[in-house]
Design a protein around this motif. Sequence first.
Motif, PDB file in Angstrom:
ATOM      1  N   UNK A  46       1.243  -1.104  -0.144  1.00 36.99           N
ATOM      2  CA  UNK A  46      -0.027   0.004   0.011  1.00 36.99           C
ATOM      3  C   UNK A  46       0.428   1.487  -0.043  1.00 36.99           C
ATOM      4  N   UNK A  47       2.051   1.428   0.550  1.00 33.77           N
ATOM      5  CA  UNK A  47       2.596   2.778   0.946  1.00 33.77           C
ATOM      6  C   UNK A  47       3.928   2.896  -0.430  1.00 33.77           C
ATOM      7  N   UNK A  48       3.731   2.332  -1.361  1.00 36.62           N
ATOM      8  CA  UNK A  48       4.651   1.688  -2.857  1.00 36.62           C
ATOM      9  C   UNK A  48       3.533   2.205  -3.890  1.00 36.62           C
ATOM     10  N   UNK A  49       1.826   1.723  -3.686  1.00 38.69           N
ATOM     11  CA  UNK A  49       0.774   2.239  -4.478  1.00 38.69           C
ATOM     12  C   UNK A  49       1.124   3.940  -3.746  1.00 38.69           C
ATOM     13  N   UNK A  50       0.741   4.094  -2.957  1.00 38.64           N
ATOM     14  CA  UNK A  50       0.501   6.098  -2.324  1.00 38.64           C
ATOM     15  C   UNK A  50       1.305   6.908  -3.119  1.00 38.64           C
ATOM     16  N   UNK A  51       2.692   6.137  -3.074  1.00 39.99           N
ATOM     17  CA  UNK A  51       4.327   6.376  -3.952  1.00 39.99           C
ATOM     18  C   UNK A  51       3.807   6.820  -5.358  1.00 39.99           C
ATOM     19  N   UNK A  52       3.634   5.532  -6.160  1.00 41.06           N
ATOM     20  CA  UNK A  52       3.005   5.396  -7.570  1.00 41.06           C
ATOM     21  C   UNK A  52       2.057   7.259  -7.652  1.00 41.06           C
ATOM     22  N   UNK A 109       9.075  12.915   9.011  1.00 41.70           N
ATOM     23  CA  UNK A 109       7.256  13.754   9.618  1.00 41.70           C
ATOM     24  C   UNK A 109       6.405  12.600   8.242  1.00 41.70           C
ATOM     25  N   UNK A 110       6.246  11.994   7.169  1.00 35.05           N
ATOM     26  CA  UNK A 110       5.352  10.890   6.587  1.00 35.05           C
ATOM     27  C   UNK A 110       5.226  11.959   5.197  1.00 35.05           C
ATOM     28  N   UNK A 111       6.164  13.219   5.223  1.00 33.17           N
ATOM     29  CA  UNK A 111       5.716  14.431   3.622  1.00 33.17           C
ATOM     30  C   UNK A 111       6.370  13.831   2.767  1.00 33.17           C
TER      31      UNK A 111
END
Length: 126
Positions: A46-52, A109-111
């Motif tokens: 899910x993190x990779x999908x958000x990054x893409x 900071x997760x940005x």
Amino acid sequence: MQAMKNILLMAVVLIAFAAISNHASHVLAQPAQIAGGYGEASKTDPEVLSVASFAIKQERRKLGRHLSLISIERAEVQVVAGLNYRLCLKVKIKGKTREATAVVYKNLKQKYSLSSWDAGGCKVSQ
């Protein structure tokens, strides 16, 4: 009273040992990674999908035209003061399918921020 303290201390030690053992087995099951280098990440994470998705939105804004994600071909992550994600993406731009390499930095900071976008194909991992 002393016997009760000894039993309590033994219980705490056993719980701590179990927790450490569980964490160690999880760490040992992960593939080895070169310090400071990129390691493989799951394309379906899910993190990779958000990054893409973030990378596509940022590049679309920059180009001022339609750009869409077809697929994530490869994903890698590098631990720095935060995380660098290097993604090989198959995208559609101006009706043509192309490969692009996007590097996205996620700070402490997760940005997210798009560090680079190279529409000249995918970079091979070293």
